[in-house]
Design a protein around this motif. Structure first.
Motif, PDB file in Angstrom:
ATOM      1  N   GLU A   1     -17.547   1.879  -2.006  1.00 12.76           N
ATOM      2  CA  GLU A   1     -17.233   2.744  -1.292  1.00 12.76           C
ATOM      3  C   GLU A   1     -17.793   4.177  -1.738  1.00 12.76           C
ATOM      4  N   LEU A   2     -18.081   4.073  -2.980  1.00 10.60           N
ATOM      5  CA  LEU A   2     -18.505   5.492  -3.382  1.00 10.60           C
ATOM      6  C   LEU A   2     -19.657   5.289  -4.516  1.00 10.60           C
ATOM      7  N   VAL A   3     -20.821   5.792  -4.328  1.00 13.91           N
ATOM      8  CA  VAL A   3     -21.742   5.592  -5.542  1.00 13.91           C
ATOM      9  C   VAL A   3     -22.014   6.868  -5.997  1.00 13.91           C
ATOM     10  N   ILE A   4     -22.259   7.046  -7.476  1.00 11.53           N
ATOM     11  CA  ILE A   4     -22.368   8.260  -8.054  1.00 11.53           C
ATOM     12  C   ILE A   4     -23.709   8.316  -8.875  1.00 11.53           C
ATOM     13  N   ILE A   5     -24.371   9.437  -8.449  1.00  7.77           N
ATOM     14  CA  ILE A   5     -25.634   9.505  -9.368  1.00  7.77           C
ATOM     15  C   ILE A   5     -25.507  10.321 -10.622  1.00  7.77           C
ATOM     16  N   ALA A   6     -25.618   9.716 -11.619  1.00  9.44           N
ATOM     17  CA  ALA A   6     -25.402  10.433 -12.690  1.00  9.44           C
ATOM     18  C   ALA A   6     -26.631  10.312 -13.814  1.00  9.44           C
ATOM     19  N   THR A   7     -27.648  10.601 -13.209  1.00  9.27           N
ATOM     20  CA  THR A   7     -29.008  10.713 -13.736  1.00  9.27           C
ATOM     21  C   THR A   7     -29.342  12.295 -14.196  1.00  9.27           C
ATOM     22  N   PRO A   8     -30.383  12.431 -15.071  1.00 13.02           N
ATOM     23  CA  PRO A   8     -30.907  14.083 -15.055  1.00 13.02           C
ATOM     24  C   PRO A   8     -31.509  14.448 -13.997  1.00 13.02           C
ATOM     25  N   SER A   9     -31.467  15.612 -13.507  1.00  9.31           N
ATOM     26  CA  SER A   9     -31.922  16.125 -12.386  1.00  9.31           C
ATOM     27  C   SER A   9     -33.268  15.673 -11.911  1.00  9.31           C
TER      28      SER A   9
ATOM     29  N   GLU B   1     -34.948  20.063  -8.002  1.00 12.80           N
ATOM     30  CA  GLU B   1     -36.191  19.105  -8.410  1.00 12.80           C
ATOM     31  C   GLU B   1     -37.361  20.176  -8.513  1.00 12.80           C
ATOM     32  N   PRO B   2     -37.782  19.760  -9.624  1.00 13.19           N
ATOM     33  CA  PRO B   2     -38.931  20.779 -10.266  1.00 13.19           C
ATOM     34  C   PRO B   2     -40.225  21.143  -9.378  1.00 13.19           C
TER      35      PRO B   2
ATOM     36  N   PRO C   1     -32.717  22.120  -3.815  1.00 16.81           N
ATOM     37  CA  PRO C   1     -31.579  21.489  -4.310  1.00 16.81           C
ATOM     38  C   PRO C   1     -31.297  20.021  -4.316  1.00 16.81           C
ATOM     39  N   LEU C   2     -30.546  19.400  -5.276  1.00 14.71           N
ATOM     40  CA  LEU C   2     -30.226  18.002  -5.264  1.00 14.71           C
ATOM     41  C   LEU C   2     -29.676  17.374  -3.961  1.00 14.71           C
ATOM     42  N   ALA C   3     -28.911  18.181  -3.438  1.00 17.38           N
ATOM     43  CA  ALA C   3     -28.033  17.584  -2.113  1.00 17.38           C
ATOM     44  C   ALA C   3     -29.120  17.363  -1.095  1.00 17.38           C
ATOM     45  N   GLN C   4     -30.212  18.373  -1.049  1.00 18.48           N
ATOM     46  CA  GLN C   4     -31.430  18.186  -0.003  1.00 18.48           C
ATOM     47  C   GLN C   4     -32.278  17.066  -0.583  1.00 18.48           C
ATOM     48  N   VAL C   5     -32.401  16.878  -1.595  1.00 19.93           N
ATOM     49  CA  VAL C   5     -33.214  15.599  -2.266  1.00 19.93           C
ATOM     50  C   VAL C   5     -32.376  14.279  -1.778  1.00 19.93           C
ATOM     51  N   ILE C   6     -31.252  14.100  -2.099  1.00 20.27           N
ATOM     52  CA  ILE C   6     -30.457  12.989  -1.929  1.00 20.27           C
ATOM     53  C   ILE C   6     -30.590  12.761  -0.109  1.00 20.27           C
ATOM     54  N   GLY C   7     -30.410  13.840   0.583  1.00 22.00           N
ATOM     55  CA  GLY C   7     -30.437  13.723   2.026  1.00 22.00           C
ATOM     56  C   GLY C   7     -31.660  13.364   2.437  1.00 22.00           C
TER      57      GLY C   7
END
Length: 336
Positions: A72-80, A108-109, A114-120
């Motif tokens: 139900e939930l995936v958690i991304i726990a990697t470096p940025s 994202e260098p 922002p990371l939320a945008q990357v994930i989206g």
């Protein structure tokens, strides 16, 4: 009881797997690195990052992505820097109703996104929730009372993560200011590097207090320019995360800063710390964002000069102390 799939078996991913298992969730810990998973499966301990923390046998581990991730939930726990590649690898393996959360803090260098945008961009069908706040992995794993923020554009998704992850030792607040929560978590690493430099120079408490106070002002100034809410930076993902990262030896950013203050170059310090120092990349990103949004960030400018232009730290401090006179309330982020 919920099913969780944690992507990233570093310190925080492993810590979350232990905490969520103890909270009664069904947990799978994933890393694409076979040797890492084999080591953790055999030793049931991350000896480098979480010595003494036992990973329960009930935590499943894998280095192969299943055809369909049953969670139900995936958690991304990697470096940025690895968030996009991690999300890209998940494409086609997630149901649309699976919520994707992320505990990485940074940008994202290459794109400054922002990371939320990357994930989206990589997983557009899934709701996204960003988790941030003062939360050292070493303490989360040991059950030290911790409080963080779950931020999302979708309140139901944020509350879903809140319901699943809240425990007797982890309290979660929801927030709809995603960019503010992300920015606080990312740029505080730059100020923590600077705080470490003051410690390495043995400057004392006055200097660090000034640095932290003016640092959160700069972070908020950039955040508001990018559309964040000013009050977010007075919360857990702002001043809360800043305090813990600037004052704790758990902080890789502070430890790297101490070494720089003692005379090491930035790259020598990062090598000696031996792990990802998010503040190094975040400094360049924040410096570029300040220029893009035409925001004055003198501390960020001087940290950038120290890290990327080999400016001596004491010269950087002199430049900050010698700036023209100002009123403290000028562009005050707490006054609307």
């Amino acid at each position: 009881m919920a099913k969780l799939f944690i992507c990233g078996a570093g310190g925080f991913g492993t810590s979350l797997s232990v905490m969520c298992d103890q909270n009664g969730q069904t947990v799978t810990l994933y890393s694409p690195f076979q040797k890492e998973i084999e080591m953790l499966s055999s030793e049931r301990e991350h000896k480098k990052l979480l010595p003494g923390i036992v990973i329960p046998m009930s935590v499943q581990m894998t280095w192969k992505l299943p055809e369909q991730i049953d969670a139900e939930l995936v958690i991304i726990a990697t470096p940025s820097f690895a968030v996009r590649s991690a999300c890209a690898s998940l494409k086609g393996h997630l149901a649309p109703e699976t919520v994707v959360s992320c505990v990485a803090k940074g940008f994202e260098p290459e794109t400054l996104k922002p990371l939320a945008q990357v994930i989206g961009e990589e997983l557009p069908e899934n709701q996204r929730v960003m988790i941030s706040g003062p939360s050292h992995a070493e303490e989360v794993a040991r059950g030290v009372p911790t409080t963080v923020v779950a931020a999302s554009d979708d309140q139901a998704a944020a509350e879903f993560v809140q319901d699943i992850l809240m425990s007797p030792t982890l309290r979660i607040y929801t927030n709809d200011d995603v960019i503010g929560v992300e920015l606080g978590g990312a740029v505080k690493n730059v100020i923590a590097l600077a705080a470490g430099i003051t410690d390495g120079l043995e400057l004392g408490d006055n200097s660090k207090a000034a640095l932290m106070t003016r640092g959160i002002t700069e972070i908020a100034r950039l955040g508001v320019a990018m559309g964040a809410k000013s009050e977010t930076f007075a919360g857990l993902s702002g001043i809360g995360d800043l305090i813990v990262t600037c004052t704790s030896m758990h902080s890789r950013n502070r430890r790297a800063g101490i070494l720089i203050g003692q005379g090491k170059t930035a790259l020598q310090a990062i090598e000696e710390v031996g792990m990802t120092v998010e503040g190094y990349t975040a400094t360049k990103c924040a410096w570029e964002l300040a220029k893009r949004y035409q925001v004055e960030m003198p501390i960020i400018e001087q940290v950038y000069a120290v890290l990327y232009e080999d400016k001596p730290p004491r010269e950087a401090i002199g430049a900050l102390m010698g700036r023209s006179k100002r009123h403290e309330a000028e562009s005050n982020w707490l006054v609307k």
